[in-house]
Design a protein around this motif. Structure first.
Motif, PDB file in Angstrom:
ATOM      1  N   GLN A 241       0.767  -1.172  -0.115  1.00 46.29           N
ATOM      2  CA  GLN A 241       0.192  -0.084   0.036  1.00 46.29           C
ATOM      3  C   GLN A 241       0.964   1.217  -0.016  1.00 46.29           C
ATOM      4  O   GLN A 241       0.453   2.141  -0.772  1.00 46.29           O
ATOM      5  CB  GLN A 241      -0.833   0.176   1.326  1.00 46.29           C
ATOM      6  N   ARG A 242       2.014   1.352   0.699  1.00 46.14           N
ATOM      7  CA  ARG A 242       2.727   2.442   0.669  1.00 46.14           C
ATOM      8  C   ARG A 242       3.581   2.640  -0.519  1.00 46.14           C
ATOM      9  O   ARG A 242       3.702   3.930  -0.727  1.00 46.14           O
ATOM     10  CB  ARG A 242       3.949   2.146   1.879  1.00 46.14           C
ATOM     11  N   ARG A 243       3.928   1.543  -1.283  1.00 50.92           N
ATOM     12  CA  ARG A 243       4.497   1.870  -2.477  1.00 50.92           C
ATOM     13  C   ARG A 243       3.699   1.937  -3.746  1.00 50.92           C
ATOM     14  O   ARG A 243       3.908   2.524  -4.771  1.00 50.92           O
ATOM     15  CB  ARG A 243       5.193   0.531  -2.781  1.00 50.92           C
ATOM     16  N   VAL A 244       2.237   1.555  -3.905  1.00 48.11           N
ATOM     17  CA  VAL A 244       1.614   1.363  -4.859  1.00 48.11           C
ATOM     18  C   VAL A 244       0.307   2.130  -4.750  1.00 48.11           C
ATOM     19  O   VAL A 244      -0.421   2.770  -5.429  1.00 48.11           O
ATOM     20  CB  VAL A 244       1.044  -0.082  -5.402  1.00 48.11           C
ATOM     21  N   GLY A 245      -0.224   2.127  -3.431  1.00 49.82           N
ATOM     22  CA  GLY A 245      -1.415   2.813  -3.124  1.00 49.82           C
ATOM     23  C   GLY A 245      -2.681   1.713  -2.728  1.00 49.82           C
ATOM     24  O   GLY A 245      -2.433   0.519  -3.003  1.00 49.82           O
ATOM     25  N   THR A 246      -3.715   2.446  -2.313  1.00 51.32           N
ATOM     26  CA  THR A 246      -4.826   1.385  -1.515  1.00 51.32           C
ATOM     27  C   THR A 246      -5.487   0.756  -2.875  1.00 51.32           C
ATOM     28  O   THR A 246      -5.779  -0.433  -2.984  1.00 51.32           O
ATOM     29  CB  THR A 246      -5.643   2.075  -0.625  1.00 51.32           C
ATOM     30  N   ARG A 247      -5.876   1.673  -3.886  1.00 50.55           N
ATOM     31  CA  ARG A 247      -6.712   1.420  -4.867  1.00 50.55           C
ATOM     32  C   ARG A 247      -6.341   0.029  -5.684  1.00 50.55           C
ATOM     33  O   ARG A 247      -7.175  -0.933  -5.842  1.00 50.55           O
ATOM     34  CB  ARG A 247      -7.306   2.188  -5.640  1.00 50.55           C
ATOM     35  N   PRO A 248      -5.124  -0.096  -6.073  1.00 49.19           N
ATOM     36  CA  PRO A 248      -4.581  -1.153  -6.903  1.00 49.19           C
ATOM     37  C   PRO A 248      -4.729  -2.484  -6.162  1.00 49.19           C
ATOM     38  O   PRO A 248      -5.102  -3.500  -6.636  1.00 49.19           O
ATOM     39  CB  PRO A 248      -3.529  -0.754  -7.316  1.00 49.19           C
ATOM     40  N   LEU A 249      -4.148  -2.299  -4.889  1.00 43.48           N
ATOM     41  CA  LEU A 249      -4.034  -3.573  -3.862  1.00 43.48           C
ATOM     42  C   LEU A 249      -5.495  -4.006  -3.761  1.00 43.48           C
ATOM     43  O   LEU A 249      -5.619  -5.374  -3.955  1.00 43.48           O
ATOM     44  CB  LEU A 249      -3.389  -3.034  -2.830  1.00 43.48           C
ATOM     45  N   ALA A 250      -6.356  -3.065  -3.390  1.00 44.33           N
ATOM     46  CA  ALA A 250      -7.914  -3.741  -2.837  1.00 44.33           C
ATOM     47  C   ALA A 250      -8.365  -4.310  -4.225  1.00 44.33           C
ATOM     48  O   ALA A 250      -8.954  -5.294  -3.965  1.00 44.33           O
ATOM     49  CB  ALA A 250      -8.502  -2.448  -2.380  1.00 44.33           C
ATOM     50  N   SER A 251      -8.149  -3.667  -5.284  1.00 43.51           N
ATOM     51  CA  SER A 251      -8.846  -4.146  -6.628  1.00 43.51           C
ATOM     52  C   SER A 251      -8.446  -5.679  -6.874  1.00 43.51           C
ATOM     53  O   SER A 251      -9.151  -6.525  -7.247  1.00 43.51           O
ATOM     54  CB  SER A 251      -8.508  -3.341  -7.799  1.00 43.51           C
ATOM     55  N   ALA A 252      -6.911  -5.773  -6.827  1.00 44.16           N
ATOM     56  CA  ALA A 252      -6.278  -7.084  -6.881  1.00 44.16           C
ATOM     57  C   ALA A 252      -6.868  -8.155  -5.972  1.00 44.16           C
ATOM     58  O   ALA A 252      -7.035  -9.185  -6.434  1.00 44.16           O
ATOM     59  CB  ALA A 252      -4.939  -6.638  -6.899  1.00 44.16           C
ATOM     60  N   LEU A 253      -6.956  -7.588  -4.864  1.00 45.31           N
ATOM     61  CA  LEU A 253      -7.432  -8.608  -3.719  1.00 45.31           C
ATOM     62  C   LEU A 253      -9.074  -9.114  -4.106  1.00 45.31           C
ATOM     63  O   LEU A 253      -9.115 -10.285  -3.907  1.00 45.31           O
ATOM     64  CB  LEU A 253      -7.170  -7.981  -2.201  1.00 45.31           C
ATOM     65  N   LEU A 254      -9.607  -8.061  -4.552  1.00 42.62           N
ATOM     66  CA  LEU A 254     -11.022  -8.609  -4.966  1.00 42.62           C
ATOM     67  C   LEU A 254     -11.211  -9.692  -6.187  1.00 42.62           C
ATOM     68  O   LEU A 254     -11.779 -10.593  -5.943  1.00 42.62           O
ATOM     69  CB  LEU A 254     -11.935  -7.577  -5.239  1.00 42.62           C
ATOM     70  N   ILE A 255     -10.296  -9.414  -7.043  1.00 42.86           N
ATOM     71  CA  ILE A 255     -10.244 -10.352  -8.243  1.00 42.86           C
ATOM     72  C   ILE A 255      -9.834 -11.503  -7.715  1.00 42.86           C
ATOM     73  O   ILE A 255     -10.337 -12.485  -8.202  1.00 42.86           O
ATOM     74  CB  ILE A 255      -9.333  -9.466  -9.292  1.00 42.86           C
ATOM     75  N   MET A 256      -8.577 -11.388  -6.920  1.00 42.83           N
ATOM     76  CA  MET A 256      -8.085 -12.872  -6.589  1.00 42.83           C
ATOM     77  C   MET A 256      -8.793 -13.463  -5.720  1.00 42.83           C
ATOM     78  O   MET A 256      -8.443 -14.879  -5.617  1.00 42.83           O
ATOM     79  CB  MET A 256      -6.529 -12.549  -6.187  1.00 42.83           C
ATOM     80  N   GLY A 257      -9.724 -12.837  -5.073  1.00 43.18           N
ATOM     81  CA  GLY A 257     -10.486 -13.538  -3.900  1.00 43.18           C
ATOM     82  C   GLY A 257     -11.232 -14.626  -4.657  1.00 43.18           C
ATOM     83  O   GLY A 257     -11.746 -15.571  -3.611  1.00 43.18           O
ATOM     84  N   GLN A 258     -11.760 -14.661  -5.546  1.00 42.79           N
ATOM     85  CA  GLN A 258     -12.218 -15.707  -6.222  1.00 42.79           C
ATOM     86  C   GLN A 258     -11.840 -17.068  -6.430  1.00 42.79           C
ATOM     87  O   GLN A 258     -12.415 -18.206  -6.372  1.00 42.79           O
ATOM     88  CB  GLN A 258     -12.839 -15.436  -7.780  1.00 42.79           C
ATOM     89  N   ALA A 259     -10.235 -16.883  -6.345  1.00 42.55           N
ATOM     90  CA  ALA A 259      -9.458 -18.011  -6.128  1.00 42.55           C
ATOM     91  C   ALA A 259      -9.058 -18.406  -4.847  1.00 42.55           C
ATOM     92  O   ALA A 259      -8.307 -19.228  -4.918  1.00 42.55           O
ATOM     93  CB  ALA A 259      -8.422 -17.918  -7.617  1.00 42.55           C
ATOM     94  N   SER A 260      -9.329 -17.752  -4.040  1.00 41.12           N
ATOM     95  CA  SER A 260      -8.689 -17.918  -2.783  1.00 41.12           C
ATOM     96  C   SER A 260      -8.866 -19.173  -2.200  1.00 41.12           C
ATOM     97  O   SER A 260      -7.608 -19.695  -1.584  1.00 41.12           O
ATOM     98  CB  SER A 260      -8.974 -16.715  -1.618  1.00 41.12           C
ATOM     99  N   ASN A 261     -10.016 -19.972  -2.231  1.00 37.52           N
ATOM    100  CA  ASN A 261      -9.986 -21.368  -1.651  1.00 37.52           C
ATOM    101  C   ASN A 261      -9.239 -22.388  -2.268  1.00 37.52           C
ATOM    102  O   ASN A 261      -8.654 -22.840  -1.748  1.00 37.52           O
ATOM    103  CB  ASN A 261     -11.628 -21.491  -1.809  1.00 37.52           C
ATOM    104  N   GLU A 262      -9.178 -22.080  -3.584  1.00 38.56           N
ATOM    105  CA  GLU A 262      -8.219 -23.089  -4.459  1.00 38.56           C
ATOM    106  C   GLU A 262      -6.746 -22.810  -3.871  1.00 38.56           C
ATOM    107  O   GLU A 262      -6.143 -23.918  -3.571  1.00 38.56           O
ATOM    108  CB  GLU A 262      -8.433 -22.892  -5.977  1.00 38.56           C
ATOM    109  N   GLN A 263      -6.471 -21.632  -3.845  1.00 38.89           N
ATOM    110  CA  GLN A 263      -5.088 -21.423  -3.283  1.00 38.89           C
ATOM    111  C   GLN A 263      -4.751 -21.815  -2.061  1.00 38.89           C
ATOM    112  O   GLN A 263      -3.718 -22.428  -1.736  1.00 38.89           O
ATOM    113  CB  GLN A 263      -4.686 -19.835  -3.197  1.00 38.89           C
TER     114      GLN A 263
END
Length: 331
Positions: A241-263
């Motif tokens: 978050q300090r290096r990139v910002g909140t929005r890109p990280l939060a957006s990526a986490l939401l997208i990746m959340g669909q695969a979190s159980n498999e991971q």
């Protein structure tokens, strides 16, 4: 204060921390989430302090209770001299029982040694599983430079990323991740994983896992084992978050959340507590609207108070024992 009463008080404090530690850690969550690195250090230190206090409680009981010695005469004489030399209480206050005092002295020490041995064995097992994971992923993946980071790309349509903290395994990403995330989102994920490697989070998990594995039946240890991976994830999130910002990280986490159980399933199969995942939509709330740390102030204060008591009693017991040994009680 009577030495036996003080000994039982010490035992009671150790047992109290073992049982009420879990709800107190839970109550302190808002404060710990605000300072994840401090949380990791404090909880790790608290676990070691609790184990040291367990041995200290045995010392207090050995000073307060006396009985027949099952040891051969020369060894029994040395143990008795050391106990008398280290005892900070007045002489003649020990209670006569049929239980040898050496039992109270050696039982917690042996328990700690058993935990250490089982922990080392579990670390070796995790390292072996990690080697298997690396050996299975590296041949089928390709090494690329993505957003300035050297990563191994494996063919998988699911957006996945994780860090393997050993040698050249490093950061593993899927082709699905490269396809579904924007450049900024991808950089946020890689910054998160790089923070895991840079801050040696895998070594922390190895250390905590080696101790808490055999102590899962103790609520305090189980709570620490469950909490520390979560705070390491938050620490990596904060770095990204300090290096990139909140929005890109939060957006990526939401997208990746669909695969979190498999991971998570893959992580458990490939090497439990050695793979740190970047997915997890539950962490988005902490990024966007973190909890007020003041909500956890009472729980944190209670933990600090208990730890302070354990510090004082442990220093008293171990300091007296060390001073006796250095003064030559074994000679």
């Amino acid at each position: 204060m009577n030495s036996l009463l003080l000994a039982f008080l010490m035992v009671g404090i150790v047992l109290a921390v073992a049982t009420v530690g879990r709800p107190l850690i839970r109550a302190a969550t808002p404060m710990l989430m605000r300072f994840p690195r401090v949380a990791v250090v404090s909880l790790s230190g608290g676990l070691l302090l609790w184990m040291a206090s367990l041995v200290a409680a045995g010392l207090f009981l050995a000073w307060s209770i006396t009985g027949p010695s099952p040891l051969p005469s020369p060894i029994a004489d040395v143990c008795q001299r050391c106990l008398e030399a280290s005892n900070p209480f007045s002489s003649g206050l020990a209670v006569e029982t049929t239980v040898p005092s050496v039992v109270f002295l050696l039982a917690p020490v042996l328990a700690v040694l058993v935990v250490a041995a089982m922990g080392l064995r579990s670390v070796r097992t995790r390292h072996a599983r990690l080697r298997e994971t690396c050996q299975s992923l590296l041949p089928v993946g390709r090494t690329e430079s993505v957003a300035g980071y050297q990563v191994t790309v494996v063919a998988d349509p699911q957006p996945a990323a994780f860090a393997l903290g050993r040698g050249r395994c490093g950061i593993i990403v899927s082709t699905g991740l490269l396809e579904k995330l924007s450049a900024y989102e991808l950089r946020a994920v890689l910054e998160h994983e790089a923070a895991h490697l840079r801050e040696r989070h895998h070594l922390i998990l190895d250390f905590i896992g080696s101790i808490t594995g055999p102590l899962r039946w103790v609520p305090f240890a189980a709570a620490i084992a469950d909490s520390i991976p979560h705070y390491l994830e938050i620490s990596a999130d904060n770095a990204a978050q300090r290096r990139v910002g909140t929005r890109p990280l939060a957006s990526a986490l939401l997208i990746m959340g669909q695969a979190s159980n498999e991971q998570r399933i893959a992580a458990q199969r490939g090497g439990p507590r050695r793979i740190l995942l970047a997915a997890g939509p539950e962490r988005v709330r902490q990024l966007v609207s973190p909890l007020d740390p003041r909500q956890g102030a009472l729980g944190a204060a209670a933990i600090v108070a208990l730890m302070a008591v354990l510090v004082v009693t442990s220093i008293t017991a171990h300091g007296a024992a060390l001073a006796a040994v250095l003064s030559g009680c074994v000679i």
